[in-house]
Design a protein around this motif. Sequence first.
Motif, PDB file in Angstrom:
ATOM      1  N   PRO B 136      55.122  42.904  49.091  1.00  0.00           N
ATOM      2  CA  PRO B 136      54.585  41.539  49.013  1.00  0.00           C
ATOM      3  C   PRO B 136      53.364  41.353  49.912  1.00  0.00           C
ATOM      4  O   PRO B 136      52.650  40.360  49.777  1.00  0.00           O
ATOM      5  N   TYR B 137      53.139  42.307  50.801  1.00  0.00           N
ATOM      6  CA  TYR B 137      52.019  42.178  51.740  1.00  0.00           C
ATOM      7  C   TYR B 137      50.771  42.905  51.259  1.00  0.00           C
ATOM      8  O   TYR B 137      49.738  42.887  51.905  1.00  0.00           O
ATOM      9  N   SER B 138      50.863  43.592  50.098  1.00  0.00           N
ATOM     10  CA  SER B 138      49.682  44.264  49.542  1.00  0.00           C
ATOM     11  C   SER B 138      48.882  43.258  48.715  1.00  0.00           C
ATOM     12  O   SER B 138      49.404  42.252  48.240  1.00  0.00           O
ATOM     13  N   PHE B 139      47.642  43.586  48.520  1.00  0.00           N
ATOM     14  CA  PHE B 139      46.744  42.781  47.692  1.00  0.00           C
ATOM     15  C   PHE B 139      47.348  42.597  46.293  1.00  0.00           C
ATOM     16  O   PHE B 139      47.727  43.564  45.640  1.00  0.00           O
ATOM     17  N   GLN B 140      47.473  41.351  45.855  1.00  0.00           N
ATOM     18  CA  GLN B 140      48.171  41.056  44.597  1.00  0.00           C
ATOM     19  C   GLN B 140      47.219  40.802  43.417  1.00  0.00           C
ATOM     20  O   GLN B 140      47.658  40.366  42.353  1.00  0.00           O
ATOM     21  N   GLY B 141      45.950  41.082  43.625  1.00  0.00           N
ATOM     22  CA  GLY B 141      44.988  40.852  42.544  1.00  0.00           C
ATOM     23  C   GLY B 141      44.285  39.514  42.701  1.00  0.00           C
ATOM     24  O   GLY B 141      44.785  38.614  43.387  1.00  0.00           O
ATOM     25  N   LEU B 142      43.119  39.385  42.052  1.00  0.00           N
ATOM     26  CA  LEU B 142      42.360  38.125  42.162  1.00  0.00           C
ATOM     27  C   LEU B 142      42.893  37.073  41.183  1.00  0.00           C
ATOM     28  O   LEU B 142      42.355  35.977  41.100  1.00  0.00           O
ATOM     29  N   ARG B 143      43.865  37.437  40.399  1.00  0.00           N
ATOM     30  CA  ARG B 143      44.569  36.531  39.475  1.00  0.00           C
ATOM     31  C   ARG B 143      43.598  35.798  38.506  1.00  0.00           C
ATOM     32  O   ARG B 143      42.718  36.464  37.958  1.00  0.00           O
ATOM     33  N   ASP B 144      43.765  34.531  38.291  1.00  0.00           N
ATOM     34  CA  ASP B 144      42.966  33.812  37.291  1.00  0.00           C
ATOM     35  C   ASP B 144      41.472  34.102  37.426  1.00  0.00           C
ATOM     36  O   ASP B 144      40.762  34.321  36.442  1.00  0.00           O
ATOM     37  N   GLN B 145      41.028  34.093  38.668  1.00  0.00           N
ATOM     38  CA  GLN B 145      39.619  34.331  38.946  1.00  0.00           C
ATOM     39  C   GLN B 145      39.202  35.741  38.499  1.00  0.00           C
ATOM     40  O   GLN B 145      38.116  35.948  37.938  1.00  0.00           O
ATOM     41  N   GLY B 146      40.066  36.698  38.755  1.00  0.00           N
ATOM     42  CA  GLY B 146      39.794  38.072  38.341  1.00  0.00           C
ATOM     43  C   GLY B 146      39.714  38.195  36.828  1.00  0.00           C
ATOM     44  O   GLY B 146      38.879  38.936  36.288  1.00  0.00           O
ATOM     45  N   LEU B 147      40.601  37.456  36.158  1.00  0.00           N
ATOM     46  CA  LEU B 147      40.608  37.475  34.698  1.00  0.00           C
ATOM     47  C   LEU B 147      39.257  37.018  34.149  1.00  0.00           C
ATOM     48  O   LEU B 147      38.702  37.631  33.223  1.00  0.00           O
ATOM     49  N   ASP B 148      38.738  35.961  34.737  1.00  0.00           N
ATOM     50  CA  ASP B 148      37.431  35.463  34.300  1.00  0.00           C
ATOM     51  C   ASP B 148      36.352  36.526  34.495  1.00  0.00           C
ATOM     52  O   ASP B 148      35.519  36.759  33.616  1.00  0.00           O
ATOM     53  N   MET B 149      36.372  37.170  35.659  1.00  0.00           N
ATOM     54  CA  MET B 149      35.363  38.199  35.935  1.00  0.00           C
ATOM     55  C   MET B 149      35.438  39.325  34.919  1.00  0.00           C
ATOM     56  O   MET B 149      34.427  39.826  34.439  1.00  0.00           O
ATOM     57  N   LEU B 150      36.661  39.730  34.594  1.00  0.00           N
ATOM     58  CA  LEU B 150      36.848  40.838  33.650  1.00  0.00           C
ATOM     59  C   LEU B 150      36.303  40.471  32.278  1.00  0.00           C
ATOM     60  O   LEU B 150      35.559  41.247  31.663  1.00  0.00           O
ATOM     61  N   CYS B 151      36.664  39.277  31.815  1.00  0.00           N
ATOM     62  CA  CYS B 151      36.263  38.883  30.458  1.00  0.00           C
ATOM     63  C   CYS B 151      34.745  38.738  30.384  1.00  0.00           C
ATOM     64  O   CYS B 151      34.114  39.114  29.388  1.00  0.00           O
ATOM     65  N   GLU B 152      34.179  38.240  31.443  1.00  0.00           N
ATOM     66  CA  GLU B 152      32.723  38.105  31.514  1.00  0.00           C
ATOM     67  C   GLU B 152      32.065  39.495  31.468  1.00  0.00           C
ATOM     68  O   GLU B 152      31.098  39.727  30.733  1.00  0.00           O
ATOM     69  N   ALA B 153      32.627  40.434  32.260  1.00  0.00           N
ATOM     70  CA  ALA B 153      32.083  41.796  32.290  1.00  0.00           C
ATOM     71  C   ALA B 153      32.202  42.462  30.926  1.00  0.00           C
ATOM     72  O   ALA B 153      31.290  43.169  30.473  1.00  0.00           O
ATOM     73  N   GLY B 154      33.335  42.246  30.247  1.00  0.00           N
ATOM     74  CA  GLY B 154      33.527  42.813  28.919  1.00  0.00           C
ATOM     75  C   GLY B 154      32.494  42.274  27.941  1.00  0.00           C
ATOM     76  O   GLY B 154      31.912  43.027  27.145  1.00  0.00           O
ATOM     77  N   LYS B 155      32.292  40.964  28.025  1.00  0.00           N
ATOM     78  CA  LYS B 155      31.342  40.338  27.107  1.00  0.00           C
ATOM     79  C   LYS B 155      29.945  40.931  27.307  1.00  0.00           C
ATOM     80  O   LYS B 155      29.265  41.306  26.363  1.00  0.00           O
TER      81      LYS B 155
END
Lengths: 338, 338, 338, 338
Positions: B136-155
């Motif tokens: 639980p103490y490890s980085f858990q991902g950027l979550r919603d914000q990360g999703l936006d970045m990914l989709c933008e990068a894919g586009k």
Amino acid sequence: MIIVLKPDAPQEFIDKLTVSIKSKGLQIDISKGARKTVLGLVGDTSVIDRDQIQGSDYVDKVIRVEEPYKRVSRAFHPEDTVVSVNGIPIGGKKLAVIAGPCSIETPDQIEGVARDVKAAGATMLRGGAFKPRTSPYSFQGLRDQGLDMLCEAGKKAHLPVVTEIMSADKIDLFLHDHVDIIQIGARNMQNFDLLKAVGKTRKPILLKRGLCATIEEWLMSAEYIMAGGNHNVILCERGIRTFENYTRNTLDLSAILAVKHKSHLPVVVDPSHATGKRWMVEALSKAAIAAGADGVMVEVHNDPEHAWCDGAQSITPKMFAGLMDSLRQIAPVVGREL
Amino acid sequence: MIIVLKPDAPQEFIDKLTVSIKSKGLQIDISKGARKTVLGLVGDTSVIDRDQIQGSDYVDKVIRVEEPYKRVSRAFHPEDTVVSVNGIPIGGKKLAVIAGPCSIETPDQIEGVARDVKAAGATMLRGGAFKPRTSPYSFQGLRDQGLDMLCEAGKKAHLPVVTEIMSADKIDLFLHDHVDIIQIGARNMQNFDLLKAVGKTRKPILLKRGLCATIEEWLMSAEYIMAGGNHNVILCERGIRTFENYTRNTLDLSAILAVKHKSHLPVVVDPSHATGKRWMVEALSKAAIAAGADGVMVEVHNDPEHAWCDGAQSITPKMFAGLMDSLRQIAPVVGREL
Amino acid sequence: MIIVLKPDAPQEFIDKLTVSIKSKGLQIDISKGARKTVLGLVGDTSVIDRDQIQGSDYVDKVIRVEEPYKRVSRAFHPEDTVVSVNGIPIGGKKLAVIAGPCSIETPDQIEGVARDVKAAGATMLRGGAFKPRTSPYSFQGLRDQGLDMLCEAGKKAHLPVVTEIMSADKIDLFLHDHVDIIQIGARNMQNFDLLKAVGKTRKPILLKRGLCATIEEWLMSAEYIMAGGNHNVILCERGIRTFENYTRNTLDLSAILAVKHKSHLPVVVDPSHATGKRWMVEALSKAAIAAGADGVMVEVHNDPEHAWCDGAQSITPKMFAGLMDSLRQIAPVVGREL
Amino acid sequence: MIIVLKPDAPQEFIDKLTVSIKSKGLQIDISKGARKTVLGLVGDTSVIDRDQIQGSDYVDKVIRVEEPYKRVSRAFHPEDTVVSVNGIPIGGKKLAVIAGPCSIETPDQIEGVARDVKAAGATMLRGGAFKPRTSPYSFQGLRDQGLDMLCEAGKKAHLPVVTEIMSADKIDLFLHDHVDIIQIGARNMQNFDLLKAVGKTRKPILLKRGLCATIEEWLMSAEYIMAGGNHNVILCERGIRTFENYTRNTLDLSAILAVKHKSHLPVVVDPSHATGKRWMVEALSKAAIAAGADGVMVEVHNDPEHAWCDGAQSITPKMFAGLMDSLRQIAPVVGREL
């Protein structure tokens, strides 16, 4: 934390790594061997990202010296934890015996089993309303309706109830219906979102060991729940998956000792799911108590041959009464009572 | 379905069982051996509850002859399924190469990796926004914000995107953000509520094999998704847990052959998670294609030594370009193209 | 034996197979399902070569209904076997406790341990003269000289001795030196030539379960010994290899129940090798007896911190005396005595 | 070597341990953490007995930094070893293809297969004369007579021969009969007396990986042979035992990379025993070569449906010719030739 460098790690790399680690407030002891250099990190290594260091081509291995968990660790909480379930303890001198059917089928069935196991001396009632089934075409449990039947049966028999949750969106229902212990099943042991969700409640959580979870991973999942503030965690060993398939899984009784050594949390054993064989349940229940478990959880069905699931591993109320007699004899030998 | 009775099964029991089975519209062929009696059930055995029969003390074993899955089975769909991801096929002659970082970290990082892997010939972009981490103490991902970045990068890079979902309550977000393939991770392979939830969408689902899932369990999880009406399932072999721990897991390439034999679904291989070692990725990617996989999924990071997670198994864009060259050579040898 | 044919098996093939099987004196019951045809073979199927039938492309699977062993099977010998070791029984009401060091080091050491364990109540003495070590550079045992020391120590303490054989060419020496039980180690469980060789003697054989041996393979190895005419076989569960490596191996106590169900042979448990941890030995010895084992075998060393091998799992004579006290309490609870 | 002490280790113990280690010519670097003290040993740690130190109650763990093997290690022999078998190399640019039946049955059978595989391009002939069978009632091989047939067939077809030895007392016969490669089977991988015996010859030894042997244990068994002076060791990956039983074992192709990383020895792959399924052999042979194996060993039988053993995994000479064609196409892609 110990970092072993590869023979070809250049001095420049070692220097950069050293500076980076020291900048995080740690000290480094360097030990240069014939071929490999070893860095010993002293201080709070939780600020160090092991993955990142492991990612370097010059790093041979990174070895943790301290455990990765805190709240779960016996080092930080030396006394045994006793979880109170509506005033009934799990952990400590008194053994817990949780009994009931795999699936809740009808009010009559669950209330009948509840009466029988209560009469024989069970301390809690189990029963599945939401069932994780390998096949989408198998009976999936009576769901909300089953939960109501279980809670009603528990109330009538004066037994706290334990039942499995499969999805965070049911937590409110579980709390509203007065489920006494929320069970996280083996297949959800690393469903981290679910762990976080139950970590926000203050209900006792029975955390089953995953089918191929190491002791450390199991304790880390308990840490997820405790990190949310819920310290009422009960561990449940239920067999691991191995090459041997005469039994459904392989019951790992040394795990009781391992978790009691590393952690302060109570641990119970489920021989029914571990073996999948009714005729093994009594002997392995005795073995579990002899090894130091804080209790057992067994499947009991009034009519196993017509059970809607897991009939082959369910014992009858009569067999359960015999099991209770055995446990009453073995308990005092290991300093327990029932 | 075959039912083997124990030597002591009384005739009365056999008669009752026979009547009960026949009442469900099945025929029974009885074969009496020296010690054991065998019942062969003919007809639609899906109406028979195997657990219930197994639950009888007179039953030695129950053996299924037919497979427990339907929609997944090659018997019911003889041709290979090709899943179309925004017009790009997975399955069939053309190989799929899915590449990208373990975690999305910044827009620059994910867009940079996207450009690099696109230039080298990747057909899809992967990246983790919601990260299942043991601690639980490890980085858990950027979550919603990360999703936006990914989709933008894919586009921007004109690459469909693949990313993992950890909880059903995020499905709307995944659909709204135009994620092209929803990944179910190894630890959630038997999170049946999540499988049902994605089964209700019509998005392509990448279903990773669980750490200790048998071929049959893996296919049954695919059946959960297809039973909901979503036939766009892609399987992903990513190594299983064994006693050997030199590699993170043990990559099981015979699984490619097994699932292609039993099922019509496409299967890709993830050598990054299977081995946890960057220097093994290229050779095992080649082996996977040689064995008949429909593609590979590999972790690529522009700066693996500073990756926020899984750096040790990520390759650089330059290594990825070399890997693509290798795959382009090996593809025609096995009748594929890239 | 049941033969399940593939859907595409032509009638011609079925006819040929049927004729071939009938020519061996068996009857066949044919059950034709919607897709698959099932042949049930009635009679003495030991004349049928399963491998050969399995080799056909038209055969889906061959399922054995009868067990592959005979002399080992409880079906052919319903009562529990009690092996007499110089008049001391293994199996039956009385528990066996075999204790002693991993390696024989000096006459003083082995005689001292022998005295101590005898005084505490051990029924037999163990000690390694020929040591199977993973590394060729590790101490390989005192060999012939060690064997003499052990036998001398056993004689002085009036304890039968158990020691491991690694090669058939030492059998004469073992017989000449009056070793009371010859041990076959886990790594040699499928050294079939060695099994055949000890099968020709009439000495009691302690057959350890292989690291990754199934229950069936273990019993088949016992069958090798018994097929040679030596019926004095004692089984020893000592942990199996799994993914969990907190313990050296995973002790499988359900194996006790499994072999007692399928076989009439006595079974003892070795918690020392199973766990590799001294502090787990007592609790798991108790669990083994509670589960129904006929005895335990534990490593005891007068000075574990200076043991020449396996010190981490050896208990002291004082700890052993405590263990004996525990076992004396638990024995009557499970109908045994010590 | 790194020694991690427990938090409660007293200074007196640390001092004594330090003196003892220094007396063996080693230096010690001490790193004191918040709770645990870490000792880094510098020098030739092969003089330290890890077991003995691990045996202390004050020691948490002992971690090896250097590998436990020497002659096997790439660190001590950086170039790839090429084993010459009667002038034919195993290792290096040229791939080895070893083919032949599981069991030698008749002169006609083995000579026929030899001719066929030679014609298709096999470089060596395999065949079993001494067969390790799970059951004492299964065909155990033609033994001495089979060995003669094999060697005669090899001579006629101008193919070196490979065959398994099960007992050291047959070594003279193997040498006298001009067996070209002596195979140590998976079940004997830790039959240390047999390893020592073949280590005294100078014949090439094909060492199969044990069913549950780690990479390290496998290499340590090779070290046993090399420690005797025989440097002609060829490793053979043949699948490991896991929970998955759709295939007979799980082929571990990452093991090829692992042993080539750690060792200089050549490694071949046996997909026949790994899978137990004839239809998987070709695809996995291609995968093995693509992953970097130095060759493959496959079972070929002129009439698999009537093979005396392992028919289900044997391919026909015609299938073998197709396999050779595939390998000829894939070899140049990975810089090999055939």
